[in-house]
Scaffold this motif. Structure first.
Motif, PDB file in Angstrom:
ATOM      1  N   ILE A 145       6.808  -4.401   3.951  1.00  0.00           N
ATOM      2  CA  ILE A 145       7.290  -5.389   2.981  1.00  0.00           C
ATOM      3  C   ILE A 145       6.354  -5.457   1.783  1.00  0.00           C
ATOM      4  CG2 ILE A 145       7.725  -7.852   2.597  1.00  0.00           C
ATOM      5  CD1 ILE A 145       8.521  -8.043   5.551  1.00  0.00           C
ATOM      6  N   LEU A 146       5.055  -5.543   2.056  1.00  0.00           N
ATOM      7  CA  LEU A 146       4.069  -5.647   0.975  1.00  0.00           C
ATOM      8  C   LEU A 146       4.062  -4.394   0.107  1.00  0.00           C
ATOM      9  CD1 LEU A 146       1.106  -7.261   2.958  1.00  0.00           C
ATOM     10  CD2 LEU A 146       2.723  -8.410   1.442  1.00  0.00           C
ATOM     11  N   SER A 147       4.167  -3.238   0.747  1.00  0.00           N
ATOM     12  CA  SER A 147       4.179  -1.982  -0.002  1.00  0.00           C
ATOM     13  C   SER A 147       5.401  -1.894  -0.915  1.00  0.00           C
ATOM     14  CB  SER A 147       4.164  -0.800   0.966  1.00  0.00           C
ATOM     15  OG  SER A 147       4.274   0.423   0.278  1.00  0.00           O
ATOM     16  N   GLU A 148       6.548  -2.240  -0.377  1.00  0.00           N
ATOM     17  CA  GLU A 148       7.792  -2.199  -1.166  1.00  0.00           C
ATOM     18  C   GLU A 148       7.705  -3.156  -2.354  1.00  0.00           C
ATOM     19  OE1 GLU A 148      11.656  -0.685  -1.771  1.00  0.00           O
ATOM     20  OE2 GLU A 148      10.289  -0.169  -0.129  1.00  0.00           O
ATOM     21  N   TYR A 149       7.179  -4.356  -2.091  1.00  0.00           N
ATOM     22  CA  TYR A 149       7.074  -5.355  -3.159  1.00  0.00           C
ATOM     23  C   TYR A 149       6.092  -4.898  -4.242  1.00  0.00           C
ATOM     24  CZ  TYR A 149       6.414  -9.834  -5.500  1.00  0.00           C
ATOM     25  OH  TYR A 149       6.349 -10.830  -6.450  1.00  0.00           O
ATOM     26  N   ASP A 157      -0.305 -10.041  -8.892  1.00  0.00           N
ATOM     27  CA  ASP A 157      -1.599  -9.994  -8.180  1.00  0.00           C
ATOM     28  C   ASP A 157      -1.355 -10.514  -6.761  1.00  0.00           C
ATOM     29  OD1 ASP A 157      -4.205  -9.990  -7.370  1.00  0.00           O
ATOM     30  OD2 ASP A 157      -4.813 -11.735  -8.563  1.00  0.00           O
ATOM     31  N   LEU A 158      -0.963  -9.611  -5.866  1.00  0.00           N
ATOM     32  CA  LEU A 158      -0.543  -9.961  -4.508  1.00  0.00           C
ATOM     33  C   LEU A 158      -1.737  -9.946  -3.559  1.00  0.00           C
ATOM     34  CD1 LEU A 158       1.855 -10.462  -2.516  1.00  0.00           C
ATOM     35  CD2 LEU A 158       2.000  -7.965  -2.291  1.00  0.00           C
ATOM     36  N   SER A 159      -1.885 -11.015  -2.767  1.00  0.00           N
ATOM     37  CA  SER A 159      -2.963 -11.075  -1.773  1.00  0.00           C
ATOM     38  C   SER A 159      -2.400 -11.526  -0.435  1.00  0.00           C
ATOM     39  CB  SER A 159      -4.073 -12.032  -2.220  1.00  0.00           C
ATOM     40  OG  SER A 159      -3.592 -13.362  -2.278  1.00  0.00           O
ATOM     41  N   LEU A 160      -3.087 -11.126   0.645  1.00  0.00           N
ATOM     42  CA  LEU A 160      -2.654 -11.484   2.002  1.00  0.00           C
ATOM     43  C   LEU A 160      -3.820 -12.056   2.782  1.00  0.00           C
ATOM     44  CD1 LEU A 160      -0.513 -11.386   4.330  1.00  0.00           C
ATOM     45  CD2 LEU A 160      -1.465  -9.142   4.906  1.00  0.00           C
ATOM     46  N   SER A 188      15.833  -8.333   2.277  1.00  0.00           N
ATOM     47  CA  SER A 188      16.463  -7.014   2.175  1.00  0.00           C
ATOM     48  C   SER A 188      15.859  -5.987   3.121  1.00  0.00           C
ATOM     49  CB  SER A 188      16.359  -6.499   0.731  1.00  0.00           C
ATOM     50  OG  SER A 188      15.010  -6.246   0.379  1.00  0.00           O
ATOM     51  N   LYS A 189      14.627  -6.213   3.565  1.00  0.00           N
ATOM     52  CA  LYS A 189      13.926  -5.213   4.372  1.00  0.00           C
ATOM     53  C   LYS A 189      13.780  -5.579   5.853  1.00  0.00           C
ATOM     54  CE  LYS A 189      13.379  -2.636   0.834  1.00  0.00           C
ATOM     55  NZ  LYS A 189      14.185  -1.398   0.724  1.00  0.00           N
ATOM     56  N   THR A 190      14.147  -6.804   6.235  1.00  0.00           N
ATOM     57  CA  THR A 190      13.986  -7.232   7.618  1.00  0.00           C
ATOM     58  C   THR A 190      15.197  -8.053   8.043  1.00  0.00           C
ATOM     59  OG1 THR A 190      12.987  -9.389   7.087  1.00  0.00           O
ATOM     60  CG2 THR A 190      11.505  -7.484   7.190  1.00  0.00           C
ATOM     61  N   PRO A 191      15.273  -8.391   9.345  1.00  0.00           N
ATOM     62  CA  PRO A 191      16.392  -9.218   9.835  1.00  0.00           C
ATOM     63  C   PRO A 191      16.187 -10.721   9.572  1.00  0.00           C
ATOM     64  CG  PRO A 191      15.489  -7.786  11.561  1.00  0.00           C
ATOM     65  CD  PRO A 191      14.502  -7.820  10.453  1.00  0.00           C
ATOM     66  N   TYR A 192      15.307 -11.088   8.648  1.00  0.00           N
ATOM     67  CA  TYR A 192      15.149 -12.509   8.328  1.00  0.00           C
ATOM     68  C   TYR A 192      16.446 -13.050   7.730  1.00  0.00           C
ATOM     69  CZ  TYR A 192      10.091 -12.944   9.056  1.00  0.00           C
ATOM     70  OH  TYR A 192       8.854 -13.018   9.614  1.00  0.00           O
ATOM     71  N   ALA A 202      10.193 -15.778  -5.794  1.00  0.00           N
ATOM     72  CA  ALA A 202      11.619 -15.572  -5.532  1.00  0.00           C
ATOM     73  C   ALA A 202      11.907 -14.112  -5.179  1.00  0.00           C
ATOM     74  CB  ALA A 202      12.441 -16.002  -6.738  1.00  0.00           C
ATOM     75  N   LYS A 203      11.305 -13.193  -5.908  1.00  0.00           N
ATOM     76  CA  LYS A 203      11.514 -11.767  -5.636  1.00  0.00           C
ATOM     77  C   LYS A 203      10.876 -11.357  -4.307  1.00  0.00           C
ATOM     78  CE  LYS A 203      13.898 -10.644  -9.259  1.00  0.00           C
ATOM     79  NZ  LYS A 203      15.335 -10.263  -9.115  1.00  0.00           N
ATOM     80  N   PHE A 204       9.775 -12.024  -3.941  1.00  0.00           N
ATOM     81  CA  PHE A 204       9.153 -11.719  -2.650  1.00  0.00           C
ATOM     82  C   PHE A 204      10.094 -12.125  -1.509  1.00  0.00           C
ATOM     83  CE2 PHE A 204       6.351 -12.552   0.981  1.00  0.00           C
ATOM     84  CZ  PHE A 204       5.666 -11.349   1.037  1.00  0.00           C
ATOM     85  N   ILE A 205      10.705 -13.290  -1.629  1.00  0.00           N
ATOM     86  CA  ILE A 205      11.649 -13.748  -0.607  1.00  0.00           C
ATOM     87  C   ILE A 205      12.855 -12.807  -0.543  1.00  0.00           C
ATOM     88  CG2 ILE A 205      13.241 -15.617   0.002  1.00  0.00           C
ATOM     89  CD1 ILE A 205      11.159 -17.587  -1.122  1.00  0.00           C
TER      90      ILE A 205
END
Length: 292
Positions: free
Chosen positions: A107-111, A119-122, A283-287, A275-278
């Motif tokens: 998910i993080l890679s795709e985003y 500036d994405l952090s985890l 789009s990438k998982t069964p959420y 919003a785009k992260f959600i």
């Protein structure tokens, strides 16, 4: 009071240490100490007890929620004024230890590929710690393993339901034999561990031995090495079971259903980056989106 003084005050209050606050803010310790003393002099009151770390005084406890709210509003104003259809700026995401190893890297890679200007952090931590950071606006959103949130400020955006299975080395013949081995699990409070203990109690299985790991990959590797058994999402071990590297056992659905939520603070600004992260998660998982 200057906003930067409040930012330093908040950091020291949340970290409980001048050293840790200075590291987090990128300041020298002497500067942090001086600004705290300056703020105390301006307010004519002591904000911290300085024995065994920095502990808030009753006056400091009163100031902290105001500081958190003021800084949040300033940050949100900056985000709102600089937000556009093209996602940019800071996006701080948190994840429970077990969630962080499961689908999240993809998910993080795709985003990141789609929105490189963000500036994405985890941050990975326990559910309780992540909720604390959400409530104090230190994270924009977080993946947590929990089914109820007692704070009305928490908004559940997405939910992902999955099946948990008991796993062991391939040589284990039956589920009773598996349960006689040590359990490789997260620390106390993990919802998966709670479900497991409820099932073991119902089966009359006592004298449970634990080896605590807060990393799903380490748990699976430990089970394959016959260090013990565990209780994990079925989706995380399918490829290993197909290769004959481990064996899984099903348990009743009332104990084996697990939910993962993506949450945020209700007052967190829904920027285009968030919003785009959600959207990426969906789009990438069964959420699935939760109706509010």
């Amino acid at each position: 009071m200057e906003s930067n003084d409040l930012r330093i005050f908040r950091a020291v209050a949340l970290e409980g240490s001048i050293t840790k606050a200075a590291q987090m803010l990128g300041y020298v310790q002497s500067n942090v100490t001086a600004r705290i003393k300056q703020l105390e002099a301006e307010l004519k009151t002591q904000l911290f007890y300085r024995k065994h770390g920095m502990i808030l005084t009753p006056t400091g406890e009163k100031l902290l929620p105001y500081a958190v709210q003021i800084l949040h509003l300033l940050d949100e104003a900056h985000k709102a004024l600089n937000d556009s259809d093209k996602p940019t700026g800071r996006l701080a995401i948190g994840a429970n230890h077990t969630v962080s190893s499961l689908q999240l890297p993809q998910i993080l890679s795709e985003y990141h590929k789609a929105y490189p200007d963000v500036d994405l952090s985890l941050t990975t931590s326990s559910t309780d710690e992540l909720i604390y950071k959400i409530l104090h606006f230190q994270l924009d959103g977080a993946f947590v393993k929990s089914s109820s949130f007692i704070d009305d400020n928490i908004v559940e955006e997405l939910v992902y339901e999955e099946n948990l299975v008991l796993i062991s080395s391939p040589e284990t013949d039956d589920i009773r034999t598996a349960c006689s081995k040590p359990f490789l699990m997260n620390t106390i409070g993990c919802p998966n561990r709670v479900n497991l203990e409820q099932w073991l109690n119902a089966e009359g299985i006592n004298n449970i031995r634990y080896m605590e790991f807060n990393n799903l990959d380490f748990i699976i590797e430990g089970v394959m090495a016959d260090l013990g058994v565990s209780f994990v999402p079925q989706s995380a071990i399918q490829r290993y079971e197909t290769k004959g590297l481990l064996k899984s056992f099903s348990i009743p659905p009332q104990y084996s259903t697990s939910k993962t939520f993506f949450i945020r603070h209700q007052d967190t600004l829904m920027t285009s980056a968030l919003a785009k992260f959600i959207e990426t998660i969906e789009s990438k998982t069964p959420y699935h989106q939760i109706a509010h």
